[in-house]
Design a protein around this motif. Structure first.
Motif, mmCIF file in Angstrom:
data_model
loop_
_atom_site.group_PDB
_atom_site.id
_atom_site.type_symbol
_atom_site.label_atom_id
_atom_site.label_comp_id
_atom_site.label_asym_id
_atom_site.label_seq_id
_atom_site.Cartn_x
_atom_site.Cartn_y
_atom_site.Cartn_z
ATOM 1 N N GLY A 51 10.795 7.428 -5.915
ATOM 2 C CA GLY A 51 11.385 6.652 -4.838
ATOM 3 C C GLY A 51 11.990 7.520 -3.751
ATOM 4 N N LEU A 52 12.778 8.532 -4.155
ATOM 5 C CA LEU A 52 13.381 9.430 -3.163
ATOM 6 C C LEU A 52 12.326 10.274 -2.457
ATOM 7 C CD1 LEU A 52 16.648 10.657 -4.934
ATOM 8 C CD2 LEU A 52 16.431 9.003 -3.072
ATOM 9 N N ASP A 53 11.295 10.666 -3.174
ATOM 10 C CA ASP A 53 10.210 11.429 -2.553
ATOM 11 C C ASP A 53 9.548 10.611 -1.457
ATOM 12 O OD1 ASP A 53 8.390 13.780 -2.477
ATOM 13 O OD2 ASP A 53 6.896 12.300 -3.095
ATOM 14 N N LEU A 54 9.347 9.324 -1.715
ATOM 15 C CA LEU A 54 8.758 8.439 -0.700
ATOM 16 C C LEU A 54 9.667 8.343 0.510
ATOM 17 C CD1 LEU A 54 6.747 6.284 0.312
ATOM 18 C CD2 LEU A 54 8.054 4.588 -1.000
ATOM 19 N N VAL A 55 10.953 8.087 0.286
ATOM 20 C CA VAL A 55 11.900 7.926 1.391
ATOM 21 C C VAL A 55 11.987 9.196 2.226
ATOM 22 C CG1 VAL A 55 14.344 7.609 1.968
ATOM 23 C CG2 VAL A 55 13.258 6.131 0.268
ATOM 24 N N ASN A 56 11.957 10.346 1.567
ATOM 25 C CA ASN A 56 12.059 11.617 2.287
ATOM 26 C C ASN A 56 10.875 11.874 3.209
ATOM 27 O OD1 ASN A 56 14.567 12.348 1.231
ATOM 28 N ND2 ASN A 56 13.667 13.342 -0.566
ATOM 29 N N LYS A 78 0.839 -1.207 0.000
ATOM 30 C CA LYS A 78 0.000 0.000 0.000
ATOM 31 C C LYS A 78 0.871 1.254 0.000
ATOM 32 C CE LYS A 78 -3.769 -2.247 2.567
ATOM 33 N NZ LYS A 78 -4.493 -2.307 3.859
ATOM 34 N N LEU A 79 1.918 1.235 0.820
ATOM 35 C CA LEU A 79 2.814 2.388 0.936
ATOM 36 C C LEU A 79 3.483 2.717 -0.390
ATOM 37 C CD1 LEU A 79 4.257 4.378 2.955
ATOM 38 C CD2 LEU A 79 6.024 2.622 3.162
ATOM 39 N N THR A 80 3.834 1.682 -1.159
ATOM 40 C CA THR A 80 4.541 1.877 -2.429
ATOM 41 C C THR A 80 3.597 1.842 -3.627
ATOM 42 O OG1 THR A 80 5.003 -0.504 -2.628
ATOM 43 C CG2 THR A 80 6.661 0.856 -1.511
ATOM 44 N N ASP A 81 2.302 1.899 -3.366
ATOM 45 C CA ASP A 81 1.307 1.887 -4.437
ATOM 46 C C ASP A 81 1.462 0.653 -5.328
ATOM 47 O OD1 ASP A 81 -0.900 2.901 -5.821
ATOM 48 O OD2 ASP A 81 0.349 3.997 -7.246
ATOM 49 N N GLY A 82 1.806 -0.470 -4.710
ATOM 50 C CA GLY A 82 1.899 -1.726 -5.441
ATOM 51 C C GLY A 82 3.214 -1.969 -6.158
ATOM 52 N N ALA A 83 4.176 -1.044 -6.019
ATOM 53 C CA ALA A 83 5.485 -1.265 -6.648
ATOM 54 C C ALA A 83 6.200 -2.447 -5.997
ATOM 55 C CB ALA A 83 6.340 -0.007 -6.548
#
Length: 327
Positions: free
Chosen positions: A294-299, A102-107
């Protein structure tokens, strides 16, 4: 969906100060496994390392999808038929994996094992699969169709042909479990490395932190940054060896479970976290999401750091990592 591990260097001091460093290397889970512990003598060192190996085998016999008698294999065998009761440990791992989906939108999606293997990375592919075949290849994938029953601790795969594969999170989970088990049994310091999933606790005998060096896969003879790890984890993985090129575009062997198309643009991802399990799963998700997303998520995630090497060899880091500080 499991990534190929790139070279990560672990620096270990040879100074003992009354304690000894014990290392054991084996091939477990189909991957290189290395456990390093600090102990007072060889008897205790061997006890710690054997405990670690036993824990790997215990969990493998719960969550492996290639051993037909495991609980995960039974879930797969009953896809579209009936829920399967599993141990709370297995249930909670799958639940956390679904939350990361869910957090990664299914990635990141542990039902990636349902994908048809239409991409070949052994040199035999001469042309891309058709759009229709690519779309069809992921029809059975979808974490939303993993039905979890908290009361009965059952897992049900809604559609026939669905399969779970924990390769993108399981090794990280095992590294975490080894750390906890050894700490509970009196091991005050150590490092476990399961094919690039590294977790540490305590310090080296000379008082220094455990240190890892990360290598740019496009220049494997050089460590571009070294990082101290104190009671924390890192997962460093890459796709630099397995890929295909069509029309001048490089396609990684990491397949986006949402689209069926290979990820592109990235050759390695390193994720720093308190738990290897989370670092492991996020690395896969970031690979698929790409550099910017990816970086936006990690940040946005507290306590998580990330370093990405793109296909041109350029290095990108999350806001909380100053690469120059560690070079």
């Amino acid at each position: 969906m499991r990534l190929i591990t790139i070279l990560i260097v672990v620096f270990v001091t040879s100074v003992t100060f009354g304690q000894q460093i014990f290392k054991k290397k084996k091939s477990l889970l189909g991957s290189p496994f290395e456990i390093t512990v600090i102990a007072k003598d060889s008897t205790q060192g061997n006890q710690f390392t054997e405990l670690a190996i036993s824990e790997v085998k215990r969990i493998e016999n719960l969550i492996s999808d290639w051993i037909p008698t495991t609980q995960i294999s039974l879930v797969n065998q009953n896809a579209g038929i009936a829920p399967v009761k599993v141990d709370l440990e297995v249930f909670e791992l799958v639940k956390r994996a679904k939350n990361i989906s869910k957090l990664t939108d299914g990635a990141f999606d542990i039902s990636y094992a349902s994908m048809d293997k239409i991409w070949k990375f052994d040199g035999s592919m001469k042309e891309m699969p058709s759009v229709e075949n690519i779309k069809k290849s992921v029809e059975k994938v979808g974490y939303e169709n993993i039905i979890l029953n908290e009361k009965d601790t059952t897992i049900f795969l809604k559609n026939q042909g669905m399969k779970l594969g924990l390769g993108g999170i399981g090794q990280g989970y095992i590294a975490d479990k080894i750390k906890v088990l050894l700490q509970e049994n009196g091991c005050s310091s150590g490092l476990v490395n399961i094919s690039g999933d590294i977790n540490t606790w305590g310090k080296q005998p000379n008082g220094e932190n455990w240190t890892v060096g990360i290598v740019n896969p496009l220049n494997k003879n050089k460590v571009f940054a070294t990082f101290p790890l104190y009671d924390s984890a890192v997962e460093t993985s890459g796709s630099y060896e397995k890929y295909v090129t069509f029309n001048g575009k490089r396609y990684s062997h990491i397949i986006d479970p949402r689209t069926g198309y290979p990820a592109s643009g990235i050759v390695s991802v390193s994720v720093f976290a308190k738990q290897t399990e989370l670092a492991d799963a996020l690395a896969t998700g970031i690979f698929v999401l790409g550099i910017e997303v990816g970086l936006d998520l990690v940040n946005q995630l507290k306590g998580i750091g990330c370093i990405i090497v793109d296909e041109k060899g350029a290095i990108h880091a999350s806001k909380n990592i100053d690469i120059k500080k560690y070079q």
